[in-house]
Scaffold this motif. Structure first.
Motif, PDB file in Angstrom:
ATOM      1  N   HIS A  33       4.485   5.604   3.021  1.00  0.00           N
ATOM      2  CA  HIS A  33       3.225   5.697   3.752  1.00  0.00           C
ATOM      3  C   HIS A  33       3.607   6.167   5.147  1.00  0.00           C
ATOM      4  O   HIS A  33       4.129   5.395   5.957  1.00  0.00           O
ATOM      5  N   LYS A  89       7.789   1.461  -2.482  1.00  0.00           N
ATOM      6  CA  LYS A  89       7.050   2.048  -1.356  1.00  0.00           C
ATOM      7  C   LYS A  89       7.396   1.318  -0.075  1.00  0.00           C
ATOM      8  O   LYS A  89       7.540   0.083  -0.085  1.00  0.00           O
ATOM      9  N   SER A 123      -6.771   4.765   4.617  1.00  0.00           N
ATOM     10  CA  SER A 123      -5.680   5.267   5.456  1.00  0.00           C
ATOM     11  C   SER A 123      -4.648   5.976   4.603  1.00  0.00           C
ATOM     12  O   SER A 123      -4.229   5.412   3.597  1.00  0.00           O
ATOM     13  N   ASP A 130      -5.038   6.447  -5.525  1.00  0.00           N
ATOM     14  CA  ASP A 130      -4.863   5.423  -4.485  1.00  0.00           C
ATOM     15  C   ASP A 130      -5.999   4.400  -4.569  1.00  0.00           C
ATOM     16  O   ASP A 130      -6.524   3.952  -3.542  1.00  0.00           O
ATOM     17  N   HIS A 187      -0.141   9.936  -0.495  1.00  0.00           N
ATOM     18  CA  HIS A 187      -1.484  10.176   0.083  1.00  0.00           C
ATOM     19  C   HIS A 187      -1.502  11.084   1.321  1.00  0.00           C
ATOM     20  O   HIS A 187      -1.985  10.711   2.374  1.00  0.00           O
ATOM     21  N   TYR A 198       6.257   1.260   4.279  1.00  0.00           N
ATOM     22  CA  TYR A 198       5.203   1.616   5.233  1.00  0.00           C
ATOM     23  C   TYR A 198       5.804   1.881   6.604  1.00  0.00           C
ATOM     24  O   TYR A 198       6.592   1.077   7.098  1.00  0.00           O
TER      25      TYR A 198
HETATM   26  N1  DUC Z   1      -2.208   2.711   1.874  1.00  0.00           N
HETATM   27  C1  DUC Z   1      -2.372   2.862   0.589  1.00  0.00           C
HETATM   28  O1  DUC Z   1      -1.487   3.377  -0.061  1.00  0.00           O
HETATM   29  N2  DUC Z   1      -3.476   2.459  -0.003  1.00  0.00           N
HETATM   30  C2  DUC Z   1      -4.536   1.837   0.652  1.00  0.00           C
HETATM   31  C3  DUC Z   1      -4.356   1.670   2.084  1.00  0.00           C
HETATM   32  C4  DUC Z   1      -3.114   2.168   2.645  1.00  0.00           C
HETATM   33  O2  DUC Z   1      -2.878   2.100   3.822  1.00  0.00           O
END
Ligand code: DUC
Ligand code: ZN
Ligand code: ZN
Length: 488
Positions: free
Chosen positions: A185, A153, A290, A317, A241, A155
């Protein structure tokens, strides 16, 4: 001696592909027969009137993981896996998080150490990559993939985790070359920081304003960008998510175009909304996650995108932070919303919520439930040679669901280490009353029948992208770029 160790009789079986009546027989750890009039077994479980489904695979959960600001989740691999098992899961895939400066080797050693002695269900890890150095990109990630950690993953937000567009391209190129899947993310960092700053400056710092600080457009912009960047190098990605219809549409369109894109949503975007954050004092912090909760209309849209297949993955999540100084209130008793730990618990309720509100209320079929519980995840994350289906030769990971059970959600009945559940008071119909992992009954009569550490690490295969043609960008195609071969 009996022919089989275990036989489950009289139930209705569902896989991602079909639903049928049959008995299932297990020898050792595997499913060895499916049919009628099977031979005798040491133990017979009568599943008449019940559903015999694949053990759930929870593929997005944060367990015994330090957040980027150093807060440890409330669940370790024991409580997290026990809670998962009571919710009908036989396998979990939490994150092994790299914080900047750490090698992936050290990170994986740490997480293997945490999981192996405690997890009661089988497990794998997704890496979180926050520091894509040359070594990480060209030595450590290929080694991790070879060792069966075939997804990671990244971000697009959070100062301590964010990777920029150029780093994303580097990571996607490695993933493409080695057959790994990058989970993303997707939220625009600048929009979140800008909105958070404006809200706090004007005195709007209560928990509920968290929902405004992560605008919908922040999600759709980032999803669009992630798909463009990954599509440029033709690497497979999974947007995790997803909370908005706009984001889901971008994913659906990319899939329509044959791009290698998958989508995930979570129960909080289907069952909760931001209005519920308007609580006295700090209680809204319990619903800070989030991307944030949206509105009621959005809940319906996310349901529709689950029904129509835009989301292939449905995960909790689970990011458990207690409503005390160890978690949500880590920065003090009344922190401004940007200082509240992000995340909701939900590992035990993910499947009961979907079974009750999805299957029992006629929104999805039982096969679709089986696909979302386990089958799709097993395929996408490279575990379907062992897990995710009631099929000959697979691990005997089975959850028997009783549609007659009625429960009202109460935090005290759950087995995680949390002091609240966002789903408190919801009425649920149907529950996994018997859970079997590799042929061993691990949950029965509301009790755990397995020792800590019984779960095993599951090395995963690389992703099968058959029927996802993608495309070669002309600038990377020697037929259209003056013959340049960048050998990505
Ligand atoms: N991202 C996630 O995948 N889980 C919790 C918080 C976040 O920002
Ligand atoms: Zn995330
Ligand atoms: Zn998460």
């Amino acid at each position: 001696m009996s022919e089989f160790d275990l036989k489950i009789t009289g139930g209705t079986i569902a896989t991602s592909a079909e639903t049928f009546e049959a008995d299932v027989a297990v020898r050792g750890t595997q499913i060895v027969a499916i049919g009628s009039d099977l031979g005798d077994a040491d133990r017979v479980i009568d599943a008449s009137g019940k559903y015999v489904l694949p053990g759930g695979i929870e593929a997005h959960c944060h367990i015994e993981q330090e957040s980027s600001s150093g807060i440890m989740t409330a669940d370790d691999y024991y409580s997290g896996s026990v809670s998962a098992a009571f919710g009908g899961n036989t396998c979990i895939v939490p994150f092994a998080a790299q914080h900047r400066g750490q090698t992936l080797k050290d990170v994986l050693e740490t997480y293997h150490g945490r999981a192996s002695s405690k997890s009661v269900v089988d497990y794998s890890f997704h890496l979180i990559v926050s520091d894509p150095t040359e070594d990480v990109l060209h030595k450590e990630l290929p080694k991790a993939i070879e060792d069966g950690i075939t997804s990671f993953k990244i971000y697009m937000t959070y100062d301590r985790l964010i990777v920029d567009d150029e780093q994303m391209l580097d990571i996607f190129a490695v993933a493409k070359r080695h057959g790994a899947l990058t989970m993303i993310h997707a939220e625009n960092n600048a929009m979140i920081k800008w909105m958070s700053g404006k809200l706090v400056e004007t005195g709007h710092d209560a928990p509920k304003y968290h929902a405004l600080s992560h605008p919908r457009t922040a999600e759709s912009e980032a999803i669009n960008r992630a798909i463009a960047l990954a599509g440029f190098v033709d690497a497979p990605i999974l947007i995790v998510h997803v909370s908005t219809e706009a984001g889901a549409r971008i994913i659906a369109e990319a899939r329509y175009d044959g791009r290698k894109v998958f989508g995930e949503t979570c129960p909080q975007y289907m069952f909760l909304n931001a209005e519920q954050m308007d609580l006295p004092g700090m209680h809204g912090a319990k619903l800070c996650c989030s991307p944030p909760l949206r509105d009621r209309a959005s809940q319906e849209e996310i349901w529709r995108c689950l029904q129509n297949g835009t989301f292939q993955v449905y995960s909790s999540d689970h990011a458990p932070y207690r409503f005390d100084e160890s978690g949500k209130l880590n920065a003090g008793p009344t922190p401004a919303f940007p200082k509240i730990a992000n995340g909701l618990p939900g590992i035990e309720l993910r499947l009961p919520l979907l079974f009750s509100e999805g299957f029992m209320k006629g929104r999805i079929t039982l096969s679709h439930f089986a696909a979302l519980a386990a089958g799709n995840v097993a395929t996408i994350y490279g575990m379907d040679h062992r897990k995710g289906s009631i099929t000959l030769g697979r691990d005997a990971d089975i959850a028997i669901w009783d549609p007659e059970v009625q429960r009202v959600v109460n935090a005290e009945d759950l087995h995680d280490n949390m002091d609240y559940t966002p789903y408190e008071g919801m009425e649920i119909t149907g529950w996994p009353t018997t859970v079997i992992q590799r042929g061993q009954v691990i949950i029965e009569d509301n009790e755990l029948h397995v020792e800590r550490g019984a779960g095993e690490f599951v090395p995963r295969r690389t992703i099968d992208l058959t029927a996802m043609p993608g495309r070669v960008a002309p600038e990377l195609d020697p037929a259209h770029n003056f013959g340049v071969d960048l050998d990505l």
